[in-house]
Design a protein around this motif. Structure first.
Motif, short mmCIF file in Angstrom:
data_model
loop_
_atom_site.label_atom_id
_atom_site.label_comp_id
_atom_site.label_asym_id
_atom_site.label_seq_id
_atom_site.Cartn_x
_atom_site.Cartn_y
_atom_site.Cartn_z
N LEU A 258 69.65 4.39 73.39
CA LEU A 258 70.72 3.40 72.75
C LEU A 258 68.92 2.92 71.63
O LEU A 258 68.17 3.72 71.85
N LEU A 292 78.87 5.28 78.47
CA LEU A 292 79.31 4.63 77.23
C LEU A 292 80.06 3.55 77.23
O LEU A 292 81.52 4.05 77.38
N ASN A 293 80.58 2.01 77.00
CA ASN A 293 81.46 1.23 76.97
C ASN A 293 81.79 0.29 75.58
O ASN A 293 81.46 -0.67 75.58
N GLY A 294 82.18 1.04 74.34
CA GLY A 294 82.17 1.12 73.10
C GLY A 294 81.45 0.91 72.06
O GLY A 294 80.70 1.91 72.54
N ASP A 295 80.35 0.30 72.05
CA ASP A 295 79.25 -0.05 70.92
C ASP A 295 77.94 -0.17 72.22
O ASP A 295 77.41 -0.75 71.55
N PHE A 296 78.83 -0.73 74.03
CA PHE A 296 76.82 -0.82 74.76
C PHE A 296 77.20 0.58 75.59
O PHE A 296 78.12 1.01 75.54
N ARG A 367 73.93 -3.66 80.24
CA ARG A 367 74.36 -3.17 79.15
C ARG A 367 73.54 -3.43 78.14
O ARG A 367 73.27 -4.52 77.27
N PRO A 369 72.85 -2.09 73.97
CA PRO A 369 74.12 -1.54 72.72
C PRO A 369 73.25 0.00 72.37
O PRO A 369 71.99 0.15 72.61
N ARG A 370 74.53 0.51 72.23
CA ARG A 370 74.31 2.11 71.34
C ARG A 370 73.24 2.19 70.50
O ARG A 370 73.28 0.99 69.65
N HIS A 371 72.91 3.89 70.51
CA HIS A 371 71.72 3.71 68.95
C HIS A 371 73.06 4.23 68.12
O HIS A 371 74.21 4.40 68.27
N SER A 372 72.69 3.08 67.22
CA SER A 372 73.75 2.83 65.52
C SER A 372 73.20 3.19 64.80
O SER A 372 73.43 3.65 63.47
#
Length: 422
Positions: A258, A292-296, A367, A369-372
């Motif tokens: 993240l 990992l849940n969607g983008d989070f 929660r 946001p994941r690494h983009s």
């Protein structure tokens, strides 16, 4: 007059009519062409009154509503085209004195009007002349809530600081009275050390919370390894968990990434784990899971502790709120841990969620946001991030450190003086 004369006169009248009509048509065309296009000044004023965020109503000398905007209805001081009695009274006073009159138009029945009108509406009545007055009111609910929060915060901080400071003063007096008894000196010096540690923790968390609340967002985001965050948070809480006989189980490594601040995330997660340990019976389990849940990226901490009543579940993230004050104070809790978690999550663009049932336990889920970025980027090594010791060393706790030093010096002096070993 001859027929020929009548004909000439008639022809002249017709010619004059034609010329006059032509001239009038031409003049009207010029007027229409030169007239300014768009709304009139009156129309613009009407639009201004209707678009303003304040409630505006004009009353005559009898208190009747002449004109008002929709916002006045929303704020609750105009109902069925009738003004609130307080607004009418203020308008009457303004007309009599010729000076502005302030008026409180807050809803009298807060519960009945909840969700429909604001809780604090303050206005001003001003004379317009010729027997007319205007009442201009604004919603000040946010300002009132902010001021109440500020007062509560100052009161809570004063109370929380007063307890350890008072304890330090009493313990210091006791040490002076027991100067000839090495065992008593050592006993009370240990208590002073405990209270100074608690005071230092409170000051550090207040500083951390102040910094988090003052930041709109994190200035720089680094790629953070979630597994590393979990491991470091566990290391911080290992001693307290072992002392309570609590076994913390962790799911398998996830290799999740993240974007964020590693030190803040470790602080937030360790606060959740420490909270679970503090409010769980000795020997009960605590678990940490990540997914990992969607983008989070979600990191959940579950305990089998006392649980939280439904009416308290929204308040646990407030500063200094404690579900069980006696238990929290006994474990050295400051009541700021979950508030820090909430602000860390918000500054990362995420949130913290809670599920709890009294007598069963609780689950706090962080929660973020994941690494983009692209998968080719490498994860910073754990040693690149500031350690917990380095972070705590950076805190401006000089006064507290001095207390620690003095306590250790007193204890050491007594040990040497009596030939004992520390």
């Amino acid at each position: 007059m001859t027929v020929l004369g009548y004909a000439a006169l008639l022809l002249g009248v017709l010619m004059l009519g034609l010329v006059g009509g032509f001239w009038l048509a031409h003049a009207r065309h010029r007027y229409d062409r030169n007239r300014p296009q768009g709304p009139t000044v009156a129309e613009l004023l009407q639009r201004l009154v209707h678009s303003t965020n304040n409630g505006v109503v004009v009353l005559n000398r009898f208190g009747d509503v002449v004109v008002h905007n929709p916002r006045a209805d929303e704020l609750g001081f105009i109902t069925d085209n009738r003004a609130d009695a307080r607004a009418r009274e203020a308008a009457e006073q303004a007309l009599e004195s010729g000076e502005p009159v302030t008026v409180d138009l807050s809803p009298r029945e807060r519960t009945a009007l909840a969700g429909r009108t604001p809780s604090a509406v303050h206005g001003e009545a001003r004379p317009l002349g010729d027997g007319f007055a205007v009442v201009d009111a604004a919603d000040e609910s946010d300002a009132v809530r902010l001021e109440a929060t500020r007062r509560d915060f100052v009161a809570n901080v004063s109370h929380e600081l007063k307890t350890p400071v008072g304890a330090l003063a009493l313990l210091a007096e006791t040490v002076l009275d027991a100067a000839d008894d090495p065992e008593e000196v050592r006993h009370f010096a240990t208590k002073i050390l405990h209270e100074s540690t608690r005071l230092g923790t409170l000051v550090s968390e207040l500083i951390a919370l102040s910094r988090l609340q003052g930041a709109e967002s994190l200035p720089e985001l680094n790629t953070v390894d979630v597994d590393g965050v979990v491991e470091e948070a566990l290391e911080r809480c290992r001693v307290s968990a072992e002392s309570a006989g609590i076994d913390i189980t962790v799911d398998e490594s996830s290799d999740l990434l993240l974007d964020g601040d590693r030190t803040l995330l470790v602080t937030a997660l360790s606060n959740l784990v420490d909270n679970a340990v503090s409010y769980s019976p000795d020997g009960s389990p605590v678990s940490i899971s990540r997914r990992l849940n969607g983008d989070f990226v979600e990191i959940a901490v579950t305990d089998r502790g006392i649980g939280i009543e439904p009416e308290d579940q929204q308040r646990v993230f407030e500063r200094f709120f404690r579900v069980d004050p006696a238990r929290s104070r006994a474990t050295g809790g400051t009541g700021l841990g979950l508030a820090i978690v909430k602000h860390v999550a918000a500054n990362h663009g995420g949130e913290v969620a809670l599920w709890s049932r009294p007598g069963t336990g609780s689950t706090f889920t962080l929660r973020v946001p994941r690494h983009s970025a692209s998968e080719s980027e490498t994860v910073p090594a754990a040693e690149d991030a500031p350690t917990a010791d380095a972070a705590s060393a950076a805190e401006p706790g000089g006064a507290v450190a001095a207390v620690h030093s003095m306590v250790e010096s007193v204890d050491g002096f007594r040990a040497v003086e009596t030939g004992g070993v520390r």
